[in-house]
Design an enzyme around this catalytic site. Structure first.
Site, short mmCIF file in Angstrom:
data_model
loop_
_atom_site.label_atom_id
_atom_site.label_comp_id
_atom_site.label_asym_id
_atom_site.label_seq_id
_atom_site.Cartn_x
_atom_site.Cartn_y
_atom_site.Cartn_z
N LYS A 161 -60.64 23.23 37.29
CA LYS A 161 -59.98 21.93 37.54
C LYS A 161 -58.48 22.17 37.35
O LYS A 161 -57.90 21.87 36.30
CB LYS A 161 -60.55 20.90 36.56
CG LYS A 161 -60.34 19.47 36.99
CD LYS A 161 -61.19 18.53 36.16
CE LYS A 161 -60.72 17.10 36.25
NZ LYS A 161 -60.70 16.50 37.57
C1 LIG Z 1 -62.61 17.41 42.90
C2 LIG Z 1 -63.57 16.75 41.96
N1 LIG Z 1 -64.88 16.81 42.22
C3 LIG Z 1 -65.78 16.24 41.40
C4 LIG Z 1 -65.39 15.58 40.26
C5 LIG Z 1 -66.42 14.98 39.35
O1 LIG Z 1 -66.47 15.70 38.15
P1 LIG Z 1 -66.88 15.04 36.77
O2 LIG Z 1 -68.19 14.39 37.00
O3 LIG Z 1 -66.96 16.18 35.83
O4 LIG Z 1 -65.81 14.07 36.42
C6 LIG Z 1 -64.02 15.49 39.95
C7 LIG Z 1 -63.57 14.81 38.73
O5 LIG Z 1 -63.25 15.44 37.77
C8 LIG Z 1 -63.09 16.10 40.81
O6 LIG Z 1 -61.79 16.04 40.55
#
Ligand SMILES: Cc1ncc(COP(=O)(O)O)c(C=O)c1O
Length: 318
Positions: A161
């Site tokens: 991330k």
């Molecule tokens: C690109 C992306 N995909 C998916 C998610 C969903 O991830 P999570 O469920 O860990 O928040 C996020 C959010 O963090 C994201 O930024």
């Protein structure tokens, strides 16, 4: 129009709490120019036992994993960062909020090699309602398939991330909003479905749940993992697989998952109405279960809740 956010009093910076207005960075910070940051988005929910941070340890683990990919030294253990998150929410006196830990390269050398740019660590929290707007969780959202594809495997590290990855997400969401949609769904370079700009995606088809398999084009969402776990507990089959775009239009139900988006129903894709054009029964069951656990209305059999004012994981609610 992007929502403004409410500031809070304190921000955690490298081991101390500083006033919101003092949390400034230098314009020559490496992260500003080259996207060299890693971050998390976490929700803290009001529960009968007090504020409780959802899947805190898993978010801290992903933050450290993202830092590993970007070769960033993190000066804190996952436990220390988790304690800092709890401390920050308590100090700001919040019982429900969004938490954003971020590790970023500060001022060092001007070139691309980040080695000389020290890592600065911050944690911010603020109140944040439904990510895709008021009523989105009940009524659902209208989305399009983006003309912007996700980067391919071994181009940008999609499992990390990292700040720089979010140029892709901004392009997807800006295009969708400019064309009158709430959000966009991106395809992977091979043309199969990847994810939303900041959400994973699930579809229900003939009583079964389907979600794109981790393929190097998307983030491995923690909410995605919750939904897979909960669905299996409810006896709903889940398939992580390759998802052709046309399955989106013919799905019985479609929804986004994410910490910010929680479980947001999708009522149309490219103006094609999905199912009954409202949150379907499977989506509602999963929403109720997930938010029931997060908000302390259902027992925490997975150890997903971390009380702000307690030590370690809270005991299962009755
Ligand atoms: C690109 C992306 N995909 C998916 C998610 C969903 O991830 P999570 O469920 O860990 O928040 C996020 C959010 O963090 C994201 O930024």
């Amino acid at each position: 129009m992007a929502a403004k956010f409410a500031s809070t009093e304190w921000i955690w910076r490298d081991g101390e709490f500083i006033p919101w207005a003092s949390a400034t960075i230098h314009i020559m910070s490496h992260a500003v120019h080259y996207g060299s940051s890693v971050f998390e988005g976490i929700r803290c929910y009001r529960t009968p036992d007090g504020p409780s941070i959802f899947r805190l340890d898993d978010h801290m683990q992903r933050l450290r994993d993202s830092a590993t990919v970007l070769r960033m030294d993190v000066g804190y253990s996952a436990d220390e960062l988790a304690a800092a998150c709890r401390g920050l929410v308590a100090r700001n006196g919040l019982d429900e909020c969004y938490i954003r830990p971020i590790l970023m390269r500060g001022v060092g050398a001007a070139g691309l090699d980040p080695a000389a740019s020290p890592v600065e660590s911050y944690i911010i929290c603020w109140p944040w309602g439904a990510y895709l707007g008021d009523g989105a969780l009940e009524r659902g959202v209208d989305v399009c398939v983006s003309s912007w594809q996700r980067p391919g495997p071994n181009t940008h590290p999609a499992l990390a991330k990292a700040g720089g990855n979010y140029v892709s997400s901004q392009l997807i969401t800006m295009e969708a909003v400019a064309n009158g949609y709430h959000e966009g769904i991106a395809l992977a370079p091979g043309g199969l479905v990847s994810e939303g700009s900041g959400q994973n995606i699930f579809l229900a088809r003939r009583g079964k749940l389907i979600t794109p398999a981790i393929d190097g084009s998307m983030l491995e969402g923690i909410t995605r993992d919750c939904v897979i776990e909960i669905a299996r507990e409810l006896g709903i089959a889940v398939s992580e697989q390759r998802v052709p775009r046309e399955l989106l239009y013919t799905a019985d139900e479609l929804f986004f998952t994410g910490t910010a988006a929680e479980i947001t129903p999708i009522r149309s894709v490219d103006r094609v109405v999905i199912g009954a054009g409202a949150a379907g029964p499977l989506t509602r069951r999963l929403q109720e279960r997930l938010l029931g656990i997060a908000r302390g209305r259902l027992p925490d059999t997975h150890g997903w809740r971390a009380l702000v004012h307690g030590q370690g994981q809270e005991v299962a609610a009755a």
